[in-house]
Design a protein around this motif. Structure first.
Motif, short mmCIF file in Angstrom:
data_model
loop_
_atom_site.label_atom_id
_atom_site.label_comp_id
_atom_site.label_asym_id
_atom_site.label_seq_id
_atom_site.Cartn_x
_atom_site.Cartn_y
_atom_site.Cartn_z
N GLY A 105 32.49 17.26 43.63
CA GLY A 105 31.25 17.03 44.62
C GLY A 105 31.22 15.55 44.59
O GLY A 105 32.20 14.91 45.12
N TRP A 106 29.95 15.00 45.16
CA TRP A 106 29.56 13.67 45.43
C TRP A 106 29.76 12.55 44.55
O TRP A 106 29.35 12.85 43.38
CB TRP A 106 27.95 13.71 46.15
N HIS A 107 30.07 11.53 45.15
CA HIS A 107 30.29 10.17 44.34
C HIS A 107 29.78 9.14 45.19
O HIS A 107 30.74 8.37 45.58
CB HIS A 107 31.97 9.94 43.72
N PRO A 108 28.73 9.05 45.25
CA PRO A 108 28.31 7.97 46.07
C PRO A 108 28.67 6.65 45.83
O PRO A 108 28.92 5.67 46.63
CB PRO A 108 26.65 8.01 45.85
N VAL A 109 28.70 6.39 44.55
CA VAL A 109 29.33 4.82 44.39
C VAL A 109 30.77 4.65 45.02
O VAL A 109 30.58 3.52 45.69
CB VAL A 109 29.23 4.53 42.91
N GLU A 110 31.41 5.39 44.68
CA GLU A 110 32.90 5.37 45.36
C GLU A 110 32.84 5.17 46.75
O GLU A 110 33.33 4.33 47.47
CB GLU A 110 33.70 6.51 44.92
N LEU A 111 31.94 6.10 47.57
CA LEU A 111 31.99 6.12 48.76
C LEU A 111 31.25 4.81 49.37
O LEU A 111 31.94 4.11 50.48
CB LEU A 111 31.15 7.52 49.38
N LEU A 112 30.34 4.32 48.85
CA LEU A 112 29.74 3.23 49.08
C LEU A 112 30.68 1.75 49.11
O LEU A 112 30.48 1.08 49.89
CB LEU A 112 28.33 2.73 48.42
N ILE A 113 31.58 2.06 48.10
CA ILE A 113 32.54 0.77 48.03
C ILE A 113 33.55 0.92 49.26
O ILE A 113 33.68 -0.10 49.63
CB ILE A 113 33.50 1.04 46.73
N LEU A 114 33.85 1.96 49.67
CA LEU A 114 34.54 2.11 51.00
C LEU A 114 33.97 1.65 52.05
O LEU A 114 34.42 0.79 53.03
CB LEU A 114 35.13 3.62 50.94
N VAL A 115 32.67 2.05 52.10
CA VAL A 115 31.84 1.35 53.16
C VAL A 115 31.60 0.22 53.33
O VAL A 115 31.62 -0.59 54.07
CB VAL A 115 30.40 2.31 53.24
N ALA A 116 31.37 -0.48 52.02
CA ALA A 116 31.20 -1.85 51.91
C ALA A 116 32.45 -2.71 52.26
O ALA A 116 32.11 -3.62 52.86
CB ALA A 116 30.77 -2.23 50.21
N VAL A 117 33.80 -2.13 51.94
CA VAL A 117 34.85 -2.99 52.40
C VAL A 117 34.99 -3.09 53.87
O VAL A 117 35.16 -4.00 54.13
CB VAL A 117 35.96 -2.30 51.46
N GLY A 118 34.86 -1.81 54.46
CA GLY A 118 34.78 -1.71 55.89
C GLY A 118 33.92 -2.63 56.70
O GLY A 118 34.10 -3.43 57.34
N ALA A 119 32.35 -2.59 55.99
CA ALA A 119 31.48 -3.71 56.68
C ALA A 119 31.89 -5.16 56.47
O ALA A 119 31.74 -5.81 57.33
CB ALA A 119 30.15 -3.27 56.00
N ALA A 120 32.38 -5.31 55.23
CA ALA A 120 32.46 -6.62 55.07
C ALA A 120 33.81 -7.24 55.71
O ALA A 120 33.64 -8.33 56.35
CB ALA A 120 32.90 -6.80 53.43
N THR A 121 34.77 -6.30 55.97
CA THR A 121 35.90 -6.96 56.71
C THR A 121 35.35 -7.01 58.32
O THR A 121 35.72 -7.90 59.13
CB THR A 121 37.09 -6.06 56.53
N ALA A 122 34.62 -5.87 58.68
CA ALA A 122 34.09 -6.11 60.13
C ALA A 122 33.36 -7.23 60.44
O ALA A 122 33.65 -7.95 61.28
CB ALA A 122 33.56 -4.74 60.30
N LEU A 123 32.47 -7.46 59.57
CA LEU A 123 31.75 -8.79 59.59
C LEU A 123 32.46 -9.93 59.65
O LEU A 123 32.24 -11.01 60.56
CB LEU A 123 30.21 -8.77 58.44
N ALA A 124 33.46 -10.15 58.77
CA ALA A 124 34.36 -11.00 58.78
C ALA A 124 35.08 -11.40 59.85
O ALA A 124 35.26 -12.51 60.52
CB ALA A 124 35.38 -11.10 57.54
#
Lengths: 262, 308
Positions: A231-250
């Protein structure tokens, strides 16, 4: 009304997005709809392949419905398709117009550099998300219909994980394009990273000494948690989203600071 | 507008690594003025234009456009600029009409009659996909998008390239109309004839440096003209060689040919000592004057590049 540049980006990408959407939808539907027919063949496949190879291909077991779904949709070809879609579409946000000269008239629009980059990314990000959401949406229909015994919540966790994985690599691809302005750089950097990440996740499962490298791999955060079973692993998913957001902002930051079209 | 200048650059400098784009370019373009920005290919015209549009960032110096900072005020500034790139490439596959609708919407809405009016004037078919168009027709699309929102400042990079002579005339008429409407025009070219009839002033750039800024009329005054005098009897070239402003003297029997820069008086005074049968003086050719900036100043390397 949406900004003109967003609508223009969608219109220019229309054919490509439609093509990818059809491809991903066909792939998902065909593999899952023939679940029962494939079952027999799957057993043969599993017996024919050595365990190491199965691990590398991300195939845990093909007998259980969750194992089957993971092996077919979520282990290799599914992520490969949506990532290729994401990377090639993202290469069109900045790198492609910068190389073919169309950038001058796009950038002459009355928008700040950051607004320009943001709108291009928002438009492409939406299109990529739609394509990446197709397996999730289709599985919601197909899984109950073919009688796969998997909780829909687990299917949702895996499907959302695929979207998060795509966001992660979309951010990386956007950063590569925003910095270099070259399509070849986007494809090379993001492609190599995606393959390396896949390998890191696969190898870490095969040999104990290499167990730690999985923490570096986006694929681990997407599928290493075995969402179809657990089932759900929110922390892992948030890590993926965070990497995407950080690189996009960069990427937006970098694009605001460099010469364009030299 | 907070400034009387539409474009103001101070020591504007751009290096690409070690390679020089432009160096210490200081230039003012008055509001409502038409400025021809001339120079051979590779002189730095496009670099200057891209700096004004904030596509490039200066290595040194600064630019102010319509009283605004090209980088900080990009959004507000570009709403008031019409830009025609030197190398046109259009994003997308739409028809000219759809593409122009996008440009209009992106600039906050442009009356469609404005677009159709310009298209009619340039004899442009809006229903055709831009990708399938000839170079000349693409150039027309580029011109329509630059003029359509009646911008305060038009920045046109080699605007007539690809246009046939008739359309070049129409374009020049559009520039005159723009000036009459109080718009400022900054247009680059590598041929003087193109801007000679519309520009108020010309700025000449060579090897990244501004070499001259002059009113078009005064460019004519210092123009070089070729003169041919038919005498009754043979004359001695040495008599004319030494005159100020006279050069390239050739004498074949009673016929003298030479070029004169500046006033004709010294030549006429000396010639009048002989009996003259006929005299021809070609109208000053601004093209030649323009080229003389490249050929007669500093070194042969420059000259060969100007000829390229």
């Amino acid at each position: 009304m949406l900004p003109a540049l967003v609508r223009k980006t969608w219109r220019d990408d229309r054919r490509a997005v439609l093509g990818w959407a059809v491809g991903v939808a066909a792939f998902t539907t065909i593999y899952t709809s023939f679940y029962r027919q494939f079952q027999g063949a799957a057993e043969l496949k599993q017996e024919a392949l050595p365990q190491g190879m199965l691990d590398f291909l991300g195939i845990a077991d093909m007998f259980s419905p969750a194992g089957y779904l993971q092996a077919t949709i979520f282990s290799l070809v599914g992520p490969l398709l949506v990532l290729m879609c994401a990377i090639t579409l993202t290469a069109r946000t900045i790198a492609r117009p910068e190389e073919d000269g169309g950038m001058e008239l796009l950038l002459a629009n009355p928008l700040s550099r950051t607004a320009f980059a943001g709108q291009r990314l928002a438009a492409t990000g939406t299109a990529v998300t739609v394509v990446a959401a197709i397996p999730l949406l289709l599985l919601f229909v197909v899984v109950p219909r073919v009688g796969m015994d998997i909780p829909l919540s687990n299917v949702a966790a895996a499907g959302v994980g695929l979207i998060a994985l795509v966001w992660c690599f979309t951010g990386i691809a956007f950063l590569a394009g925003a910095v270099s302005g070259r399509r070849s750089s986007v494809l090379a950097v993001t492609g190599v990273l995606a393959v390396a990440a896949y390998m890191a996740n696969a190898i870490s499962g095969m040999s104990d000494g290499w167990h730690w490298v999985r923490w570096l791999s986006p694929f681990h955060y997407f599928i290493g948690t075995d969402p179809l079973h657990t089932g759900w692993h929110p922390v892992e998913l948030l890590i993926l989203v965070a990497v995407g957001a950080a690189t996009a902002l960069a990427g937006v930051w970098a694009f605001d600071r460099r010469d364009v079209g030299v | 507008m907070t400034s009387d200048y539409a474009v103001l650059t101070e020591d504007l400098t751009k290096f690409y690594g070690q390679r020089r784009g432009i160096e210490s370019l200081t230039l003012q373009v008055g509001a409502g003025e038409v400025l021809g920005f001339l120079g051979p290919n590779g002189a730095g015209k496009t670099t200057t234009i891209r700096l004004l549009l904030d596509f490039l960032r200066p290595t040194d110096g600064s630019a102010t456009v319509l009283g605004l900072d090209p980088r900080r005020d990009k959004a507000a500034l570009h709403r008031q600029i019409g830009y025609l790139p030197g190398e046109l490439s259009f994003p997308g596959r739409e028809t000219a009409g759809d593409l122009l609708r996008f440009f209009g919407a992106a600039r906050g809405g442009v009356a469609w009659s404005q677009v159709t009016g310009l298209a009619e004037r340039l004899d442009l078919d809006l229903s055709r996909p831009v990708r399938t168009m000839s170079k000349g027709n693409k150039q027309k699309v580029g011109l329509v998008q630059a003029f359509m929102h009646r911008p305060a400042l038009l920045i046109l990079d080699e605007p007539t390239s690809g246009l046939d002579p008739l359309m070049q005339q129409e374009f020049l008429a559009m520039v005159r109309d723009a000036r009459d409407a109080g718009q400022t025009v900054f247009m680059s070219s590598h041929v003087l004839a193109e801007v000679q009839h519309t520009a108020d002033r010309v700025a000449i750039i060579r090897d990244g440096r501004l070499v001259a800024v002059e009113r078009v009329e005064s460019l004519g005054k210092r123009a070089i003209r070729s003169v041919e005098i038919h005498f009754n009897d043979p004359v001695d070239p040495a008599e004319f060689d030494v005159l100020p402003g006279v050069s390239e003297v050739t004498v074949s029997g009673p016929v003298l040919r030479c070029t004169v820069s500046g006033r004709l008086d010294p030549l006429i005074k000396v010639a009048a000592r002989h009996e003259i049968v006929d005299m021809l003086s070609a109208e000053p050719d601004l093209e030649e004057t323009f080229l003389s900036f490249y050929y007669h100043s500093e070194g042969a390397g420059d000259a060969s590049r100007a000829g390229a």
